[in-house]
Design an enzyme around this catalytic site. Structure first.
Site, PDB file in Angstrom:
ATOM      1  N   SER A  93     -20.856 -16.300  58.558  1.00 58.85           N
ATOM      2  CA  SER A  93     -20.138 -16.626  59.789  1.00 58.85           C
ATOM      3  C   SER A  93     -19.068 -15.569  60.065  1.00 58.85           C
ATOM      4  O   SER A  93     -18.262 -15.254  59.187  1.00 58.85           O
ATOM      5  CB  SER A  93     -19.489 -18.003  59.633  1.00 58.85           C
ATOM      6  OG  SER A  93     -18.759 -18.327  60.794  1.00 58.85           O
ATOM      7  N   ALA A  94     -19.047 -15.047  61.297  1.00 57.95           N
ATOM      8  CA  ALA A  94     -18.174 -13.909  61.614  1.00 57.95           C
ATOM      9  C   ALA A  94     -16.680 -14.243  61.520  1.00 57.95           C
ATOM     10  O   ALA A  94     -15.878 -13.407  61.115  1.00 57.95           O
ATOM     11  CB  ALA A  94     -18.500 -13.372  63.010  1.00 57.95           C
ATOM     12  N   HIS A  95     -16.302 -15.483  61.885  1.00 59.29           N
ATOM     13  CA  HIS A  95     -14.860 -15.761  61.956  1.00 59.29           C
ATOM     14  C   HIS A  95     -14.225 -15.927  60.583  1.00 59.29           C
ATOM     15  O   HIS A  95     -13.013 -16.109  60.465  1.00 59.29           O
ATOM     16  CB  HIS A  95     -14.561 -16.972  62.852  1.00 59.29           C
ATOM     17  CG  HIS A  95     -14.835 -18.314  62.250  1.00 59.29           C
ATOM     18  ND1 HIS A  95     -13.825 -19.083  61.707  1.00 59.29           N
ATOM     19  CD2 HIS A  95     -15.968 -19.023  62.102  1.00 59.29           C
ATOM     20  CE1 HIS A  95     -14.344 -20.232  61.261  1.00 59.29           C
ATOM     21  NE2 HIS A  95     -15.643 -20.220  61.495  1.00 59.29           N
ATOM     22  N   ASN A 137     -15.416 -22.907  49.443  1.00 64.98           N
ATOM     23  CA  ASN A 137     -14.326 -22.663  50.389  1.00 64.98           C
ATOM     24  C   ASN A 137     -13.006 -23.293  49.962  1.00 64.98           C
ATOM     25  O   ASN A 137     -11.944 -22.830  50.348  1.00 64.98           O
ATOM     26  CB  ASN A 137     -14.722 -23.173  51.781  1.00 64.98           C
ATOM     27  CG  ASN A 137     -15.347 -24.545  51.760  1.00 64.98           C
ATOM     28  OD1 ASN A 137     -16.385 -24.747  51.102  1.00 64.98           O
ATOM     29  ND2 ASN A 137     -14.750 -25.497  52.435  1.00 64.98           N
ATOM     30  N   GLY A 192     -21.582 -20.489  61.090  1.00 64.29           N
ATOM     31  CA  GLY A 192     -22.016 -20.849  59.744  1.00 64.29           C
ATOM     32  C   GLY A 192     -22.710 -22.204  59.706  1.00 64.29           C
ATOM     33  O   GLY A 192     -23.727 -22.379  59.023  1.00 64.29           O
ATOM     34  N   CYS A 200     -10.224 -30.873  54.734  1.00 65.66           N
ATOM     35  CA  CYS A 200     -11.608 -30.605  55.115  1.00 65.66           C
ATOM     36  C   CYS A 200     -12.308 -31.835  55.644  1.00 65.66           C
ATOM     37  O   CYS A 200     -13.301 -31.754  56.350  1.00 65.66           O
ATOM     38  CB  CYS A 200     -12.375 -29.978  53.961  1.00 65.66           C
ATOM     39  SG  CYS A 200     -12.142 -28.204  53.982  1.00 65.66           S
ATOM     40  N   GLN A 239     -18.219 -17.978  52.684  1.00 64.54           N
ATOM     41  CA  GLN A 239     -16.955 -17.502  52.096  1.00 64.54           C
ATOM     42  C   GLN A 239     -17.113 -16.188  51.341  1.00 64.54           C
ATOM     43  O   GLN A 239     -16.122 -15.514  51.055  1.00 64.54           O
ATOM     44  CB  GLN A 239     -16.360 -18.560  51.151  1.00 64.54           C
ATOM     45  CG  GLN A 239     -15.776 -19.758  51.860  1.00 64.54           C
ATOM     46  CD  GLN A 239     -14.590 -19.428  52.758  1.00 64.54           C
ATOM     47  OE1 GLN A 239     -13.934 -18.391  52.611  1.00 64.54           O
ATOM     48  NE2 GLN A 239     -14.320 -20.292  53.717  1.00 64.54           N
ATOM     49  N   THR A 264     -29.809 -17.362  75.942  1.00 65.08           N
ATOM     50  CA  THR A 264     -29.242 -16.044  76.240  1.00 65.08           C
ATOM     51  C   THR A 264     -28.161 -15.720  75.219  1.00 65.08           C
ATOM     52  O   THR A 264     -27.308 -16.549  74.920  1.00 65.08           O
ATOM     53  CB  THR A 264     -28.684 -16.026  77.681  1.00 65.08           C
ATOM     54  OG1 THR A 264     -29.757 -16.364  78.565  1.00 65.08           O
ATOM     55  CG2 THR A 264     -28.120 -14.663  78.047  1.00 65.08           C
TER      56      THR A 264
END
Ligand SMILES: *Cc1c(COP(=O)(O)O)cnc(C)c1O
Length: 389
Positions: free
Chosen positions: A199-201, A151, A71, A325, A179, A237
């Protein structure tokens, strides 16, 4: 002791199905997608399949998706990429005062090299007034970047309206949807957004992989120069297993987000109700309705959030406090200050963010232990004694 994890806005565990999808690409399918033998065709096509899944999560077409390192990189790419390519045209950027640091600190950096940034205030619920966006627009404004959902407090911004204003004025619009993606159905065409970060996580995928949507025909500068991966937009890559994991997580979110919401929202709502009932002098931060269904941010008056966090940790419960944060620092959160929470109450803030692996028992445990912890800390607090009569 089993951990009770209530910090899904910080990161989520990997869905086991995502893990299973990734493993082959960490073992036998290691081939460089840019090579020309048939095994590299497999890795190449795995990346393209993931691109399609990420695209359908947000209503984009696959060519509009660039895979990134998360992200933060997506935000940097959108903002710096726009700034660098349009600096001849203008050097003014509009954002909000409650953005994630990935946006705020990118803007701070650009200020150091000659850009000007307007940080719009928000109301007490954390909402950016679209009219304030309109009023901030200047002849040299090149970009508006306002987050989809916050968030810390979960507030959902009126981004359709802001996108419309940007479009009317011929200004590019980026939204940090880290989010929102995977929780709320997103349609980039419907919003009319030019760039969108995810963002994937944050939706049960792996860490260190994200995506930036860049609207068709829009050309912005790249951050990472080198080979022609990602059609020249992001060299290096590819993180194949990460990208495959992100795609799998997107597929699961598309199919299951509605069911997840049905499960999570009642838990969050019950948590909110019970805490309000059992703990005197707490405030709910964020918008009462226009809020992520998994997020509850409270200010517990007369105590330090850090103290509560430590005692919850003893009980195996993981949550965030209002200063987490700015990690390492004890400055109260810029988001809470921006919505007008007084500094002393911001210090007593806690964020609970729930996810699909939480159970009724998790919430019950928190409801059971938190009032006692607060009472104990307040008993020791000079602030409490002077206020309670
Ligand atoms: C987590 C988060 C980010 C950063 O994403 P990473 O993948 O951790 O770099 C950016 N914006 C928001 C709103 C977030 O919640």
């Amino acid at each position: 002791m089993k951990e009770i994890y209530l910090d899904y806005n910080a990161t989520t565990p990997l869905d086991p199905r995502v893990f299973d999808a990734m493993i082959p690409f960490l073992k036998e399918m290691y081939h460089n997608p840019s090579s020309l033998y048939k095994n590299s065709k497999f890795t190449k096509s795995a990346i393209e399949e993931s691109r399609e899944k990420i695209a359908s999560l947000i209503g984009a077409s696959p060519k509009e998706i660039v895979f990134t390192g998360g992200g933060s990189e997506s935000d940097n790419h959108a903002i710096k990429g726009t700034a660098f390519s349009l600096m001849e045209k203008g050097k003014h950027i509009i954002t909000s005062s409650i953005e994630h640091h990935a946006v705020l600190n990118t803007c701070k950096f650009l200020e150091k090299i000659g850009f000007e940034v307007t940080y719009l205030p928000v109301n007490k619920h954390g909402i950016v007034d679209p009219e304030s966006v309109r009023d901030a627009i200047r002849d040299d404004t090149i970009l508006i970047s306002i987050m989809y959902a916050n968030n810390e407090i979960g507030t959902i911004e009126p981004i359709n309206k802001i996108a419309e204003i940007a479009q009317e004025n011929g200004i590019l619009f980026h939204t940090d949807a880290v989010q929102a993606a995977g929780k709320i159905p997103i349609d980039v065409k419907d919003i009319g957004v030019d760039m969108l970060s995810l963002s994937a996580h944050k939706f049960y995928g792996p860490k260190g992989v994200g995506a930036l949507y860049i609207r068709k025909k829009l050309r912005i500068d790249s951050l990472i120069h080198g080979g022609m991966q990602e059609r020249g937009k992001r060299a290096g890559t590819e993180n194949i297993s990460g990208i495959v994991g992100a795609g799998k997580a997107a597929e699961i979110a598309i199919n299951e987000h509605a069911v997840e919401k049905e499960k999570i929202k009642p838990l969050r709502d019950r948590l909110e109700r019970e805490l309000k009932k059992r703990i005197p002098d707490i405030l709910i931060n964020g918008h009462p309705e226009k809020r992520l269904y998994n997020t509850l941010n409270i200010a517990v008056k007369y105590v330090e959030g850090e103290g509560i966090l430590t005692f919850l940790d003893f009980e195996g419960i993981s949550v965030s406090s209002g200063s987490a944060c700015a990690s390492g620092s004890l400055d109260p959160s810029h988001v809470l200050l921006a919505i007008g929470v007084p500094v002393e109450h911001a210090h007593g803030s806690l964020r609970f963010s729930l996810g699909k692996y939480n159970t009724e028992d998790d919430v019950n445990k928190l409801i059971e232990v938190l009032p006692g912890i607060v009472e104990k800390l307040r008993f020791m607090s000079p602030l409490w004694k002077s206020n309670a009569v």
